[in-house]
Design an enzyme around this catalytic site. Structure first.
Site, mmCIF file in Angstrom:
data_model
loop_
_atom_site.group_PDB
_atom_site.id
_atom_site.type_symbol
_atom_site.label_atom_id
_atom_site.label_comp_id
_atom_site.label_asym_id
_atom_site.label_seq_id
_atom_site.Cartn_x
_atom_site.Cartn_y
_atom_site.Cartn_z
ATOM 1 N N THR A 154 40.985 42.484 37.719
ATOM 2 C CA THR A 154 41.244 42.466 36.211
ATOM 3 C C THR A 154 40.119 43.197 35.451
ATOM 4 O O THR A 154 40.235 44.094 34.558
ATOM 5 C CB THR A 154 41.630 41.411 35.597
ATOM 6 O OG1 THR A 154 42.978 40.745 36.164
ATOM 7 C CG2 THR A 154 41.813 41.243 34.162
ATOM 8 N N ASN B 184 52.521 44.052 43.012
ATOM 9 C CA ASN B 184 52.271 42.553 43.235
ATOM 10 C C ASN B 184 53.556 41.532 43.068
ATOM 11 O O ASN B 184 53.538 40.679 43.937
ATOM 12 C CB ASN B 184 51.358 41.968 42.103
ATOM 13 C CG ASN B 184 51.999 42.198 40.725
ATOM 14 O OD1 ASN B 184 51.980 43.232 40.346
ATOM 15 N ND2 ASN B 184 52.217 41.374 40.191
ATOM 16 N N HIS C 293 39.998 37.177 45.894
ATOM 17 C CA HIS C 293 40.644 35.716 46.226
ATOM 18 C C HIS C 293 42.228 36.116 46.771
ATOM 19 O O HIS C 293 43.010 35.402 47.243
ATOM 20 C CB HIS C 293 41.071 34.842 45.084
ATOM 21 C CG HIS C 293 41.635 35.562 43.966
ATOM 22 N ND1 HIS C 293 43.048 35.007 43.812
ATOM 23 C CD2 HIS C 293 41.558 36.615 42.811
ATOM 24 C CE1 HIS C 293 43.634 35.649 42.516
ATOM 25 N NE2 HIS C 293 42.654 36.504 42.184
ATOM 26 N N CYS D 129 50.118 36.068 36.752
ATOM 27 C CA CYS D 129 49.356 36.149 35.459
ATOM 28 C C CYS D 129 50.203 36.284 34.178
ATOM 29 O O CYS D 129 49.783 36.065 32.924
ATOM 30 C CB CYS D 129 48.518 37.652 35.535
ATOM 31 S SG CYS D 129 47.838 37.566 36.879
#
Length: 394
Positions: A90, A170, A220, A345
């Site tokens: 991000t 995603n 991650h 998110c």
């Protein structure tokens, strides 16, 4: 039947006291044990500041940071000094997009091309630039969930300063034609930014194209710790991409990202990157086997894949079953597998997926979409239990 996980010994049995099998790797992946071991070593033993030049502790930290740059760079065939460490993809996306604004304003080239299916970490910075007078073109995807290189080429203008396209979506796992887009940009000066949060360490060859100027990395998603990522900033010849920092103070990371470097997290990202590159072939083989078993189990239920399966990464399956709401499906599966119905998110907003809506899916199909994603540590899927639970809801 117990489903083995190298990371946390999960079980697929509904009556097992073990936690459900985690299948939300696109949100975050468990930390790889070898990574966790190194992170702890740099938290507790090699705890020096990489900016300290007067003693062994600082030198050891600096050497590990340099090695991590090389480990990250090798995954995408970049140079170590082209790697800028950030807090995650991000921040990297924001630095790539907002950091280019000053250059764009100085040159008068204020047109940016992106897509309707990008992560919010790209769409929201683009919205900020649009408010500042930039002209942002958001391309619609094809029915299969990918944006064509021809559409990018047709949208190019003399004043196009940047093209930003994600490598892997995603939500759907659909691979975008990064190599074809790079080819379409060969003779155009526009800076090419790729959000590779879901692709880094998984989709290798397309990310090595030297026409990609900026590439965002997340630690991650590949078994690294949270809070670390990178922005790969490839040179054009001897020229660096003209980015302006978003923060100031300290001069670290060539002045683009000031602040004391988190050596433990950087070491973790480096190790996770090296492992992903070394084990890529085995990981892909396992992921393909798992995906095929899940597709076979869901087929009798009438499941439809949301996204062109021939273009989808092997670690993700987004599907809908006619007449089945995703919230009901997730609830029915909660003690078997932990899954998602969209981006982590934006999941608190409970809004229909902008990705699936942009692809032209019906409202019912969007509302029924379930995403399952996996990675290293998952060696089997409880496909029979999954199918049985979902069948009860139809």
């Amino acid at each position: 039947m117990t489903v083995a996980s190298d990371y946390d010994r999960q079980s697929s049995e509904p009556t097992s006291p073990a936690r459900p099998l985690y299948l939300d790797y696109n949100a975050t992946a468990p930390v790889e044990p070898r990574v966790a071991k190194e992170v702890m070593a740099f938290l507790t033993h090699e705890f020096g500041n990489a900016g300290s030049r007067t003693h062994e502790y600082g030198q050891s930290a600096k050497e590990r940071v340099n090695r991590a740059r090389d480990e990250v760079a090798r995954v995408v065939a970049a140079k170590p000094d082209e790697v800028i460490f950030t807090s995650g993809a991000t921040e990297s996306d924001n630095l790539a997009i907002l950091g280019l604004a000053s250059h764009a304003e100085k040159t008068g080239n204020r047109h940016i091309i992106s897509t309707q299916i990008e992560h919010k970490a790209v769409l929201e910075p683009l919205g900020i630039l649009a408010d500042r007078g930039f002209d942002v073109t958001l391309l619609a995807p094809e029915d299969g969930g990918w944006v064509s290189a021809d559409a990018v080429a047709e949208a190019l203008r003399p004043d196009t300063v940047m093209v930003s396209v994600m490598a892997v979506n995603n939500e759907t796992g659909v691979i975008q034609p990064i190599d074809a887009i790079a080819e379409a940009l060969r003779d155009h000066p526009a800076i090419f930014h790729v959000d590779a949060a879901q692709a880094f360490g998984k989709l290798l060859s397309p990310l090595t194209d030297p026409r990609i100027d900026l590439l965002s990395v997340s630690g991650h998603k590949i078994g690294g710790p949270k809070g670390i990522g990178a922005l790969v900033t490839r040179r054009r010849g001897f020229k660096r991409i003209p980015l302006t920092p978003l923060m100031y103070g300290g001069g670290q990371e060539r002045g683009l990202r000031p602040g004391t470097l988190s050596v433990p997290l950087i070491a973790g990202l480096g190790t996770a990157s090296a492992i992903a590159l070394k084990e890529a072939e085995d990981r892909l083989s396992t992921a393909e086997r798992l995906r095929d078993s899940l597709i076979e189990a869901l087929e009798p239920l009438g499941a439809v894949t949301n996204g062109d399966l021939d273009r989808t990464i092997a670690t993700t399956l987004n599907f809908s079953i006619p007449g089945l709401d995703s919230e009901a499906a997730i609830l029915a599966l909660k003690d078997v597998v932990s899954v998602s119905n969209g981006s982590a998110c934006t999941s608190r907003s409970y809004e229909p997926s902008h990705v699936l809506s942009a692809a032209g899916l019906t409202a019912d199909r969007v509302a029924g979409a379930v995403r399952m994603s996996w990675g290293p540590g998952v060696t089997e899927l409880p496909v029979d239990h999954i199918a049985e639970r979902l069948k009860r809801l139809i």
